[in-house]
Write a protein that holds these residues in place. Structure first.
Motif, PDB file in Angstrom:
ATOM      1  N   SER A  75       0.828  -1.212   0.000  1.00 50.23           N
ATOM      2  CA  SER A  75       0.000   0.000   0.000  1.00 50.23           C
ATOM      3  C   SER A  75       0.863   1.264   0.000  1.00 50.23           C
ATOM      4  CB  SER A  75      -0.945   0.003   1.209  1.00 50.23           C
ATOM      5  OG  SER A  75      -0.208  -0.020   2.408  1.00 50.23           O
ATOM      6  N   LYS A  76       2.126   1.147   0.472  1.00 48.11           N
ATOM      7  CA  LYS A  76       3.010   2.315   0.516  1.00 48.11           C
ATOM      8  C   LYS A  76       3.861   2.455  -0.741  1.00 48.11           C
ATOM      9  CE  LYS A  76       3.608   1.950   5.530  1.00 48.11           C
ATOM     10  NZ  LYS A  76       4.535   1.441   6.551  1.00 48.11           N
ATOM     11  N   LEU A  77       4.021   1.371  -1.488  1.00 52.44           N
ATOM     12  CA  LEU A  77       4.946   1.392  -2.630  1.00 52.44           C
ATOM     13  C   LEU A  77       4.425   2.279  -3.757  1.00 52.44           C
ATOM     14  CD1 LEU A  77       6.030  -2.357  -2.910  1.00 52.44           C
ATOM     15  CD2 LEU A  77       7.370  -0.450  -2.022  1.00 52.44           C
ATOM     16  N   VAL A  78       5.361   2.968  -4.389  1.00 50.22           N
ATOM     17  CA  VAL A  78       5.042   3.797  -5.552  1.00 50.22           C
ATOM     18  C   VAL A  78       5.524   3.066  -6.792  1.00 50.22           C
ATOM     19  CG1 VAL A  78       5.526   5.976  -6.706  1.00 50.22           C
ATOM     20  CG2 VAL A  78       5.185   5.929  -4.229  1.00 50.22           C
ATOM     21  N   ASP A  79       4.661   2.994  -7.794  1.00 49.28           N
ATOM     22  CA  ASP A  79       5.017   2.342  -9.053  1.00 49.28           C
ATOM     23  C   ASP A  79       6.104   3.165  -9.736  1.00 49.28           C
ATOM     24  OD1 ASP A  79       5.223   1.139 -11.473  1.00 49.28           O
ATOM     25  OD2 ASP A  79       3.101   1.231 -11.991  1.00 49.28           O
ATOM     26  N   PRO A  80       7.322   2.628  -9.890  1.00 49.83           N
ATOM     27  CA  PRO A  80       8.415   3.431 -10.465  1.00 49.83           C
ATOM     28  C   PRO A  80       8.157   3.846 -11.911  1.00 49.83           C
ATOM     29  CG  PRO A  80       9.055   1.121 -10.212  1.00 49.83           C
ATOM     30  CD  PRO A  80       7.734   1.269  -9.525  1.00 49.83           C
ATOM     31  N   LYS A  81       7.278   3.120 -12.615  1.00 45.94           N
ATOM     32  CA  LYS A  81       7.043   3.433 -14.029  1.00 45.94           C
ATOM     33  C   LYS A  81       6.103   4.612 -14.219  1.00 45.94           C
ATOM     34  CE  LYS A  81       6.241  -1.029 -14.777  1.00 45.94           C
ATOM     35  NZ  LYS A  81       5.925  -2.309 -15.406  1.00 45.94           N
ATOM     36  N   SER A  82       5.111   4.732 -13.319  1.00 46.36           N
ATOM     37  CA  SER A  82       4.096   5.762 -13.526  1.00 46.36           C
ATOM     38  C   SER A  82       4.056   6.818 -12.424  1.00 46.36           C
ATOM     39  CB  SER A  82       2.708   5.103 -13.630  1.00 46.36           C
ATOM     40  OG  SER A  82       2.372   4.494 -12.399  1.00 46.36           O
ATOM     41  N   GLY A  83       4.650   6.505 -11.273  1.00 48.33           N
ATOM     42  CA  GLY A  83       4.568   7.433 -10.142  1.00 48.33           C
ATOM     43  C   GLY A  83       3.290   7.279  -9.345  1.00 48.33           C
ATOM     44  N   ASN A  84       2.380   6.418  -9.809  1.00 53.02           N
ATOM     45  CA  ASN A  84       1.144   6.151  -9.064  1.00 53.02           C
ATOM     46  C   ASN A  84       1.405   5.079  -8.007  1.00 53.02           C
ATOM     47  OD1 ASN A  84      -0.366   7.867 -10.818  1.00 53.02           O
ATOM     48  ND2 ASN A  84      -0.451   6.212 -12.332  1.00 53.02           N
ATOM     49  N   PRO A  85       0.487   4.913  -7.045  1.00 50.34           N
ATOM     50  CA  PRO A  85       0.655   3.818  -6.081  1.00 50.34           C
ATOM     51  C   PRO A  85       0.711   2.471  -6.805  1.00 50.34           C
ATOM     52  CG  PRO A  85      -1.064   5.332  -5.361  1.00 50.34           C
ATOM     53  CD  PRO A  85      -0.689   5.746  -6.749  1.00 50.34           C
TER      54      PRO A  85
END
Length: 587
Positions: A275-285
């Protein structure tokens, strides 16, 4: 409505005496609390049902009601960014109704039936539609467009469509007239039995890798998109962490994480981390393209057995939309233990170590649902399965690991000694293998570099040479080795520390592009070539080690940012300078 009366109860297994009208695999409701169950054996004298909830309080004479359908999942917008139990009940909705513990017999909709979605209708009146035709699109999360499709068993002509606008998942989007003249309504929702694979048009061979950003996986033991991999390892060797890294950094569009029989506190950590991780590809959760299925070790074993089928059915649904899906099953050993317990309750003849005789066929049926497919609507999608295995005592010869090896083409064996030495990922290069390499070699050579596979083979050859030399060193010590063999040990150390070992918490090292991986291999092999030339001239390895070039090459993984691959030219020049310096000093 067809029904029967309970005759006997044995843990999660319920018996009904006499002939019934129930169907094999039918979903039923058991007792006053309407516990969810499934018919698993039928004879003229007895019907056997496995119950997916705790059976305490049930008694002989309680009623069992049929539903005329198999255990199914609801497929509609709202699956992503959600957490379900093993039979697709949302844990957040259950918590609202019953608090932190799941009440028995609780009945909640799998997905929110009141939420309105912005729907873009994609079909027109008079249009002939086929199985898989996209009827509407919904922006399910910022990352994923949900494509609602015609169910696989329907085709006909659209005779009525709704306007673009806001609709719930059960509102009518279109009306279809089937070939037999009957009319059916199409909504954003499909229901599909979990044990039945969703149909496709064609299965493709494995020719594209699932790029994970983890060097030992991408370079030495790659997995294909639509491939299968097993991650076996004892307690504390890093199975869950390896799957986390793949979930976060792989180039899959959607992640399905199945926590199957894991400890509750570990599953809680997974839920909190994701729930805390940010998707490195899009910047979304990261949760915007993730669905979690939580079935902890204190939940009923029957639901644990169903959880992996629930997960793979959700994955196949998104594959049908044209997405690439990666499944993390953690762990299939707990699932096999659930099979063993249920088999024991059913008094079936046990096979090796008490597991049922059909363990192998169940595992194969699960892993065979992976693949790279052409869908019914002519899109392409894939389901990749990465299953963790938890052999007791780290013993890879036990039945679950051995049977899993038969059905996966990628084996990432985690090693206890590496983990205790803080070498992560603790995947051992001598016990692991990938059968995808020959299939993926053309892709690597075309998209990364023509010598990628050649460099990989040289790296692995050096590691294998080190292994045989270490046996000699253990017997008589390293001082008696000739200098060329001492050099092999030193280069192997550079490979282990500078290439295979990876820091998940370092911004440049946690995920590495294939281009950087190739440059790192080329640099290490260039150092090996130049050092070999010096040794051939009679230079002792002890002299070579006095220069800090080996440590400099090990530190490349930290010192070269992922967006500055031009810096590798400086390291090549530094190796040339080292070569010239040694000759000059010892000439």
């Amino acid at each position: 409505m067809k029904s029967g009366l309970i005759h006997g109860i044995n843990g999660p297994i319920v018996y009904i005496k006499g002939r019934t009208e129930f169907l094999m695999g039918e979903m039923v409701y058991v007792g006053e609390q309407r516990l969810v169950g499934e018919v698993i054996t039928l004879t003229s004298e007895m019907t056997t049902i496995q119950v997916y909830e705790e059976t305490s309080g049930l008694k002989p004479g309680d009623k069992v009601e049929g539903t005329d359908r198999a255990i199914f999942v609801t497929l509609a917008p709202g699956i992503l960014n959600n957490i379900f139990d093993g039979i697709e009940r949302p844990l957040s909705s259950i918590a609202e109704q019953s608090g932190i513990y799941i009440s028995r017999g609780i009945s909640v909709d799998s997905l929110d039936t009141e939420k309105k979605w912005d729907v873009l209708v994609k079909v027109k009146e008079g249009q002939t539609v086929f199985p898989g035709t996209v009827i509407a699109e919904v922006q399910e999360t910022k990352a994923i467009v949900h494509k609602s499709m015609v169910p696989p068993n329907m085709e006909g002509v659209i005779i009525k469509v709704a306007d673009n606008g806001q609709y719930t998942i059960n509102d009518t989007i279109a009306v279809i007239k089937l070939d037999d003249g009957t009319e059916r309504t199409l909504t954003l929702t499909q229901k599909w039995p979990i044990r039945v694979p969703r149909p496709t048009s064609k299965r493709f061979p494995s020719t594209k890798p699932l790029v994970t950003g983890q060097r030992i996986l991408d370079t030495l033991f790659p997995i294909a998109k639509g491939g299968t991999a097993a991650v076996p390892g004892g307690f504390g060797t890093g199975k869950t962490m390896t799957q986390h890294q793949i979930a976060k950094w792989s180039d899959a569009d959607i992640i399905v994480y199945i926590g199957c029989g894991e400890r509750g506190n570990e599953m809680t950590q997974v839920l909190e981390d994701f729930s805390k991780l940010v998707d490195p590809k899009s910047g979304n959760p990261l949760m915007d393209r993730t669905v979690l299925i939580a079935n902890t070790s204190n939940m009923p074993v029957a639901a644990r057995e169903a959880s992996i089928y629930t997960g793979i059915t959700l994955a196949e649904y998104y594959r049908d939309m044209g997405y690439h899906v990666a499944i993390m099953a953690d762990s299939t050993s707990r699932w096999a233990e659930a099979l063993r317990e249920l088999s024991g309750r059913l008094e079936e003849m046990p096979a090796e170590e008490g597991f049922p005789a059909y363990l192998a066929s169940k595992l194969s049926a699960f892993y065979e649902r992976a693949g790279y497919f052409k869908n019914l609507n002519n899109t392409e999608g894939s389901v990749s399965i990465i299953g963790a295995v938890s052999p007791q005592g780290g013993d890879f010869s036990e039945p679950v690991t051995q049977n899993t090896k038969r059905f996966v083409r990628c084996f990432w064996g985690l090693d206890k000694s590496l983990a205790y030495a803080r070498h992560f990922p603790a995947i051992h290069w001598l016990t692991s293998y990938s059968e995808y390499l020959s299939d993926l070699a053309p892709w690597y050579n075309e998209n990364v570099g023509p010598d990628f596979v050649s460099c990989r083979n040289q790296i692995l050859a050096i590691l294998n040479q080190e292994s045989s030399l270490i046996e000699i060193v253990k017997l008589i010590g390293s001082d008696v080795l000739p200098d060329d063999q001492k050099l092999t040990l030193e280069i192997a150390r550079v490979i282990r520390l500078g290439f295979l070992q990876q820091n998940a918490f370092h911004k440049d090292d946690t995920c590495v592009s294939l281009e950087k991986q190739l440059k790192m291999m080329q640099t290490i092999l260039y150092l090996n070539t130049k050092s070999k030339a010096l040794v051939a001239m009679g230079m002792p390895v002890s002299v070579l080690k006095q220069d800090n070039i080996f440590e400099r090459v090990i530190a490349i993984k930290y010192d070269v940012p992922n967006d500055r691959l031009d810096l590798f030219d400086e390291y090549m020049k530094e190796i040339d300078d080292f070569y010239d310096r040694i000759i000059e000093l010892n000439g």
